[in-house]
Structures are given as C-alpha cells and as structure tokens.
Write a protein that holds these residues in place. Structure first.
Motif, short mmCIF file in Angstrom:
data_model
loop_
_atom_site.label_atom_id
_atom_site.label_comp_id
_atom_site.label_asym_id
_atom_site.label_seq_id
_atom_site.Cartn_x
_atom_site.Cartn_y
_atom_site.Cartn_z
N ILE A 61 0.84 -1.20 0.00
CA ILE A 61 0.00 0.00 0.00
C ILE A 61 0.88 1.25 0.00
O ILE A 61 0.59 2.23 -0.72
N GLY A 93 2.26 1.56 -3.48
CA GLY A 93 1.30 1.44 -4.57
C GLY A 93 1.52 0.24 -5.46
O GLY A 93 1.29 0.31 -6.68
N LEU A 122 0.17 -2.51 -6.94
CA LEU A 122 -1.16 -3.07 -7.19
C LEU A 122 -1.11 -4.56 -7.52
O LEU A 122 -2.03 -5.31 -7.16
N ILE A 179 -6.88 2.77 -4.93
CA ILE A 179 -5.45 2.96 -4.65
C ILE A 179 -4.74 3.52 -5.88
O ILE A 179 -3.88 4.40 -5.77
N ARG A 180 -5.12 3.02 -7.05
CA ARG A 180 -4.49 3.48 -8.29
C ARG A 180 -4.77 4.96 -8.55
O ARG A 180 -3.88 5.70 -9.02
N ARG A 218 0.74 10.23 -2.42
CA ARG A 218 1.49 9.02 -2.06
C ARG A 218 1.54 8.87 -0.54
O ARG A 218 1.42 9.85 0.21
N TYR A 219 1.70 7.64 -0.10
CA TYR A 219 1.85 7.37 1.32
C TYR A 219 3.30 7.62 1.74
O TYR A 219 4.23 7.16 1.08
#
Length: 203
Positions: free
Chosen positions: A95, A98, A100, A130-131, A136-137
């Motif tokens: 996550i 990212g 996927l 998420i996409r 961003r995290y």
C-alpha cells in the motif's frame, strides 16, 4: 444324504465329515465372543476360557501406526500465523508504494473492502481507489496486530497509522482500527474481507 442338522466341514487332509450344526454355531459364537463382536449367550458367558482373552471394559484401541495424512486444506496454527504475519507486513508495504500487482495477488476474487469512511468496494474498486489516489503514502504502520486461526479461516484485528501526502503537498494522517478475514485455499492464505473504523485523523 446329509441331514439339515449337520454341516459338512473339511479336515486338514481335504476330506469332509459331518459335524452337528449346533456345535459349529456354538464354536463360531465363542470365537466371536472372544473378539468382542457379540454378547455371548449365558452358557458361553460362564465359560472362563472366553473372557480370559477379552479386553477390559475401559479398553481403547491404540491409534494406528500409520496415521492418515493431514488434510491439505488445513494449515497448522503456528505456520498459519507466521504466513499471515508476513502477508500483513507485505500488505502494508505494498500500500505504501502502490504495488497493485502484489495487492491483487493477496486478495480473493470475492474480496470486500469497507473503508473507515464507510465506503464499500469489491476487489476491482479497492484496487482502482489505490491506483487513482492523488498523492502518495509517506508511511503505513501496523499496531497491536493480533491473529486468530480456526481451521481454514483466520482473522486479524489491530490498528494502523498512516501518513498520506496529497498532490498539493499537504499531509493527512489517519489512525484507525481494522479487522481482516483470511481464508486458506489452494495451499495459501488470502484476504477476503477488510473493515476499517476511524479512531482519529489529523491534518
């Protein structure tokens, strides 16, 4: 002609002779009584040679030396917890960056995701969210994760803390509790349900 009251039984030499049927039945009943197959009649119950070979009343047969193989669709608890712990770490890392493809491989086709804001998504909707995230995290941390296993189902409960940087460089922090359900299938554990509950959010 042989009487109906007699039964023809062979000697060791292969010759036959007539034995009264009641004697044959009596002998067979004694043999069965010795093996515990039947309850002997009164005149056999009084015969000490019968019960001398019978097991005690609390007798339990020993387990077979060659036990059947364990079912392949059930994983040992310790191995299950270890695998799910690794999946939980991989999920948080995927996550954060990212990934996927990794996330898609970790969830089942019937996956349901209930976000902390109450939004419900299926697998495709979860990956699309998420996409399409605009930002961003910065980090995604798990806290107090506990894993319980029961057969082919496991549940994980704890909390998570993440920081997300939006496109305008603003940073949003989220602290929430989570409940995730895993199912053991095709030789591995996969996540099929997620429920998040918001604890606090800080800008």
């Amino acid at each position: 002609m042989t009487s109906r009251r007699f039964i023809r039984r062979p000697f060791g030499s292969g010759q036959f002779h007539n034995i009264p049927g009641n004697i044959i039945r009596h002998r067979e009943r004694k043999n069965k009584a010795r093996r515990g197959i039947i309850m002997p009649r009164a005149h056999i119950r009084n015969d000490p040679t019968v019960f001398a070979t019978l097991p005690p009343a609390n007798y339990a047969p020993s387990p077979p030396e060659d036990r059947p193989a364990k079912r392949k669709d059930i994983a040992p608890m310790d191995a299950a917890r270890t695998e799910i712990e690794a999946l939980e770490r991989d999920r948080a890392a995927a996550i954060a960056v990212g990934d996927l493809d990794r996330l898609a491989a970790m969830v089942t086709d019937d996956y349901h995701h209930v976000d902390a804001d109450g939004c419900v998504r299926d697998k495709a909707g979860y990956l699309a969210a998420i996409r399409s995230a605009a930002g961003r995290y910065l980090d995604y941390k798990l806290r107090d994760n506990r894993i319980e296993v029961s057969g082919t189902v496991a549940w994980v409960h704890g909390s998570f803390d993440n920081r997300f940087e939006a496109a305008d460089r603003s940073v949003r922090r989220k602290l929430a509790r989570h409940m995730r359900l895993y199912r053991f299938e095709n030789g591995g554990w996969r996540n099929f349900y997620h429920q998040g509950t918001l604890i606090a959010a800080a800008e």
